[in-house]
Design an enzyme around this catalytic site. Sequence first.
Site, PDB file in Angstrom:
ATOM      1  NE  ARG A  78     -11.134  -7.515  -6.343  1.00 19.38           N
ATOM      2  CZ  ARG A  78     -10.767  -6.699  -5.302  1.00 19.38           C
ATOM      3  NH1 ARG A  78      -9.228  -6.676  -4.972  1.00 19.38           N
ATOM      4  NH2 ARG A  78     -11.672  -5.885  -4.595  1.00 19.38           N
ATOM      5  N   GLY A 109      -9.176  -2.210   4.940  1.00 16.98           N
ATOM      6  CA  GLY A 109      -9.536  -1.753   6.304  1.00 16.98           C
ATOM      7  C   GLY A 109      -8.996  -2.572   7.259  1.00 16.98           C
ATOM      8  CE  LYS A 140      -5.794   4.448   5.400  1.00 12.19           C
ATOM      9  NZ  LYS A 140      -6.305   4.699   4.086  1.00 12.19           N
ATOM     10  CE  LYS A 165      -3.191  -2.752  -0.326  1.00 10.16           C
ATOM     11  NZ  LYS A 165      -3.738  -3.214  -1.652  1.00 10.16           N
ATOM     12  NE  ARG A 218     -20.577  -6.238  -3.208  1.00  7.71           N
ATOM     13  CZ  ARG A 218     -19.389  -6.321  -2.938  1.00  7.71           C
ATOM     14  NH1 ARG A 218     -19.064  -7.042  -2.030  1.00  7.71           N
ATOM     15  NH2 ARG A 218     -18.597  -5.412  -3.531  1.00  7.71           N
TER      16      ARG A 218
HETATM   17  C1  MV4 Z   1      -9.403   6.067   5.353  1.00 10.75           C
HETATM   18  C2  MV4 Z   1     -10.342   6.473   5.984  1.00 10.75           C
HETATM   19  C3  MV4 Z   1     -10.479   7.919   6.409  1.00 10.75           C
HETATM   20  N1  MV4 Z   1      -9.237   8.571   6.429  1.00 10.75           N
HETATM   21  N2  MV4 Z   1      -8.067   6.648   5.340  1.00 10.75           N
HETATM   22  C4  MV4 Z   1     -10.875   1.484   5.045  1.00 10.75           C
HETATM   23  C5  MV4 Z   1     -10.705   0.507   4.020  1.00 10.75           C
HETATM   24  C6  MV4 Z   1      -9.339   1.125   3.183  1.00 10.75           C
HETATM   25  N3  MV4 Z   1      -9.470   0.730   1.967  1.00 10.75           N
HETATM   26  C7  MV4 Z   1      -9.020   2.326   3.555  1.00 10.75           C
HETATM   27  N4  MV4 Z   1     -10.435   2.724   4.434  1.00 10.75           N
HETATM   28  C8  MV4 Z   1     -10.380   3.967   5.204  1.00 10.75           C
HETATM   29  N5  MV4 Z   1      -9.112   4.571   4.958  1.00 10.75           N
HETATM   30  C9  MV4 Z   1      -8.116   7.959   5.613  1.00 10.75           C
HETATM   31  N6  MV4 Z   1      -7.094   8.601   5.571  1.00 10.75           N
HETATM   32  C10 MV4 Z   1     -11.468   5.775   6.144  1.00 10.75           C
HETATM   33  C11 MV4 Z   1     -11.505   4.327   5.708  1.00 10.75           C
HETATM   34  C12 MV4 Z   1     -12.641   3.638   5.987  1.00 10.75           C
HETATM   35  C13 MV4 Z   1     -13.461   3.192   4.960  1.00 10.75           C
HETATM   36  C14 MV4 Z   1     -12.991   3.602   3.526  1.00 10.75           C
HETATM   37  C15 MV4 Z   1     -13.690   3.092   2.442  1.00 10.75           C
HETATM   38  C16 MV4 Z   1     -15.121   2.333   2.575  1.00 10.75           C
HETATM   39  C17 MV4 Z   1     -15.471   2.071   3.959  1.00 10.75           C
HETATM   40  C18 MV4 Z   1     -14.468   2.420   4.700  1.00 10.75           C
HETATM   41  C19 MV4 Z   1     -15.074   2.153   6.431  1.00 10.75           C
HETATM   42  C20 MV4 Z   1     -14.251   2.599   7.300  1.00 10.75           C
HETATM   43  C21 MV4 Z   1     -13.186   3.274   7.070  1.00 10.75           C
END
Ligand code: MV4
Length: 447
Positions: free
Chosen positions: A291, A165, A158, A116, A337
């Site tokens: 994908r 997530g 992260k 990432k 879904r």
């Molecule tokens: C974040 C965020 C808030 N701020 N990054 C969760 C999954 C991963 N792909 C990235 N995610 C998040 N990153 C920053 N800087 C909040 C999330 C997040 C989220 C993102 C997309 C869809 C659902 C989510 C649910 C909780 C938190």
Amino acid sequence: MFEKVLIANRGEIALRIHRACHELGIQTVAVHSTADAEAMHVRLADESVCIGPPPARDSYLNPAAILSAATITGADAIHPGYGFLSENADFAAMVEEHGFVFIGPSPDHIRMMGDKIIAKQTAAKFGIPVVPGSDGPVADAATGLTLARRIGFPVLIKATAGGGGRGMKVAKDETELAGALSMAKSEAAAAFGNDQVYLEKYLAHPRHIEIQVFADAHGNVVHLGERDCSLQRKHQKVLEESPSPALNAEQRTQIGATVCRAMQELGYRNAGTVEFLYEDGKFYFIEMNTRLQVEHPVTEMVTGLDIVREQIRVAAGNTLPFRQEHVRFHGHAIECRINAEDPETFRPSPGRITSYHAPGGLGVRVDSALYSGYAVPPHYDSMVAKLIVHGTSRNECLMRLRRSLDEYVIGGIETTLPLHRRLIREPAFIDGAYDIHWLEKFVGLAR
Ligand code: MV4
């Protein structure tokens, strides 16, 4: 063109790939675990090979078993679908080393986006806007604190090897930073065998908007618009739509062009999805998926393009048969879904289907491997169907979706159909006024 494709997956996506192959005159090989001997993807395929016992790690995640099946059946290519081995760069490389075509991006691009930090650095290098944060891994609590003060709290830690997530920790102020950092590190070490973490500004109320891209091996790249995937629970998407209620055509054209330019410079090929958080009118890259995605039908419904067919054609070396100016966006599409789960508690509900009636009619598509008498096995993901509905406007789409959900009968097991029926009647959903946290509040309140 290929003569025979092995489909290294199960369920509705295996069926989806089988359909694209047969339309192109390509024979299919299904692989299956012992739990899936009666599955629809096995019944419809031209040939099938049992590759192991029910646990995925012993069957659908076993590269040697899948490569052996491809060898004995004389397949030309392997389509990995989504999940399982679809984003395993080592598997993609093994497929190629054994003389088969991997229907997807190059192993190098899969590997790059699997890390990432490298994914984010690459996106930034090619002009894609990213979330403000550390340029690389955070070495220790002291440098983490200096950086967090600079970008401002709250911040999010992260895992480099994470994604989807898993392994994230919020620090809302200075007092929480060292603790969040060490917790994120130990959780990442346990979950991924890699304790590297990075830091970002925490966005409190974003939407999750992703851009579908598609490239051939000759430098042609197009985007197929966006999908709004904000309606999720515990990082599992529940409903997706295109176009996003939050975007206009100008914003779509702009972010699409930015992503296409980056993918072209990167030399990316086949299907890909660039994921963004969207807040206060701005896009922030978070990850790229290398994908085919579960929700690809939403894009197919608004563009009229067959993404899986193009994946196969491009993997066989063909040039993309259209350019960006030929891609037109028509109306609105929504995907629900449908999971074999209790609609209140979300507990899995596997078991035998005693009655089955899928909705139909204009603008209605059901992607599912269910049939009456089929037993949903307990070993895999609980998603059993996708209902995708199209309309010339969002309102027409919602009208059709409402009656389609009311028509759908899946007897013998619990499903999330009742949740969708409630959700699409909710004023905030009808208004498109939701962010990534909205659904969890909605289902929490309802209990
Ligand atoms: C974040 C965020 C808030 N701020 N990054 C969760 C999954 C991963 N792909 C990235 N995610 C998040 N990153 C920053 N800087 C909040 C999330 C997040 C989220 C993102 C997309 C869809 C659902 C989510 C649910 C909780 C938190």
